[in-house]
Motif scaffolding. Sequence first.
Motif, PDB file in Angstrom:
ATOM      1  N   UNK A  98      40.150  39.173  38.325  1.00  0.00           N
ATOM      2  CA  UNK A  98      39.592  40.409  38.869  1.00  0.00           C
ATOM      3  C   UNK A  98      40.655  41.306  39.489  1.00  0.00           C
ATOM      4  N   UNK A  99      41.936  41.016  39.271  1.00  0.00           N
ATOM      5  CA  UNK A  99      43.019  41.818  39.840  1.00  0.00           C
ATOM      6  C   UNK A  99      43.834  42.496  38.747  1.00  0.00           C
ATOM      7  N   UNK A 100      44.390  43.650  39.112  1.00  0.00           N
ATOM      8  CA  UNK A 100      45.324  44.359  38.242  1.00  0.00           C
ATOM      9  C   UNK A 100      46.535  44.758  39.083  1.00  0.00           C
ATOM     10  N   UNK A 101      47.705  44.829  38.408  1.00  0.00           N
ATOM     11  CA  UNK A 101      48.919  45.230  39.088  1.00  0.00           C
ATOM     12  C   UNK A 101      49.411  46.568  38.576  1.00  0.00           C
ATOM     13  N   UNK A 102      49.505  47.543  39.458  1.00  0.00           N
ATOM     14  CA  UNK A 102      50.030  48.866  39.102  1.00  0.00           C
ATOM     15  C   UNK A 102      51.543  48.809  39.317  1.00  0.00           C
ATOM     16  N   UNK A 161      50.074  49.398  33.914  1.00  0.00           N
ATOM     17  CA  UNK A 161      49.149  48.530  34.645  1.00  0.00           C
ATOM     18  C   UNK A 161      49.144  47.176  33.944  1.00  0.00           C
ATOM     19  N   UNK A 162      49.403  46.111  34.676  1.00  0.00           N
ATOM     20  CA  UNK A 162      49.484  44.774  34.092  1.00  0.00           C
ATOM     21  C   UNK A 162      48.422  43.867  34.692  1.00  0.00           C
ATOM     22  N   UNK A 170      55.088  46.469  42.654  1.00  0.00           N
ATOM     23  CA  UNK A 170      53.722  46.257  42.177  1.00  0.00           C
ATOM     24  C   UNK A 170      52.726  46.444  43.320  1.00  0.00           C
ATOM     25  N   UNK A 171      51.605  47.096  43.002  1.00  0.00           N
ATOM     26  CA  UNK A 171      50.498  47.259  43.948  1.00  0.00           C
ATOM     27  C   UNK A 171      49.278  46.577  43.352  1.00  0.00           C
ATOM     28  N   UNK A 172      48.722  45.615  44.073  1.00  0.00           N
ATOM     29  CA  UNK A 172      47.537  44.889  43.600  1.00  0.00           C
ATOM     30  C   UNK A 172      46.275  45.720  43.836  1.00  0.00           C
TER      31      UNK A 172
END
Length: 263
Positions: free
Chosen positions: A33-37, A47-48, A62-64
């Motif tokens: 449920x998380x994405x890394x900008x 976005x990973x 990276x920003x979660x």
Amino acid sequence: MEPLIIANMLMPAIITLLALAIVMSVFRVLREYERGVIFFLGRFQTVKGPGLIIVIPVIQQMVRVDLRTVVMDVPSQDVISRDNVSVRVNAVLYFRVIDSQKAVINVENYLQATSQLAQTTLRSVLGQHELDEMLANREMLNADIQTILDARTDGWGIKVSNVEIKHVDLNENMIRAIAKQAEAERTRRAKVIHASGEMEASEKLVSAANSLAVEPNAILLRYLQTLTEIAGEKNSTILFPMPMGLMDTLFKEQVKQSPKTEK
């Protein structure tokens, strides 16, 4: 010489630990449920996630971002309705991030921004309706607030899925006034129902009278039926009304049968 020997012995270990720390910091694990900008030298790159990703230290940051639905309690708001009634209203807001890039870049703190926008929208929308509409048409008001919030937060990558008004608090004077209004409405309905019943009863009585007028002996049978019903209740005294028409008939028959007097 001994300190130099000790330093030479510890140097490889320190270099190994630093290299291991750098390698460990390169790898990041993002939950489902998380994405890394990812930012490359301060500029947005991609976005990973989810899963194992590589972030180069210093060069990349990276920003979660959490993609799960957020349940936010909107604090109680003082609202003046269109009919100038002061009430306190609170609600609950359901929303989630659908675009991680917009949620990080377009707004500083999407949680705080969404909360403040929900409070102002709640006051604005409810102020356009009367108190009776707030109490009776909550589903319509919820839909209006949800539509407005969803449109305004679209640029932040936020999807507002639902808004529910929880409580509409009134002061004691207004509660008593509403109680009096409800009592008056119940009294009005009772009078209307009573009048309607009287009208239907009168129509039935007129119909029954017309039916009894067709056959003169029908009224006598009705009297006998009434007498039977009264006798079944084991009463010691029975009052039986005698029809005046029947008395006139009996009197005329008695006059006819009596001997004529000689002059």
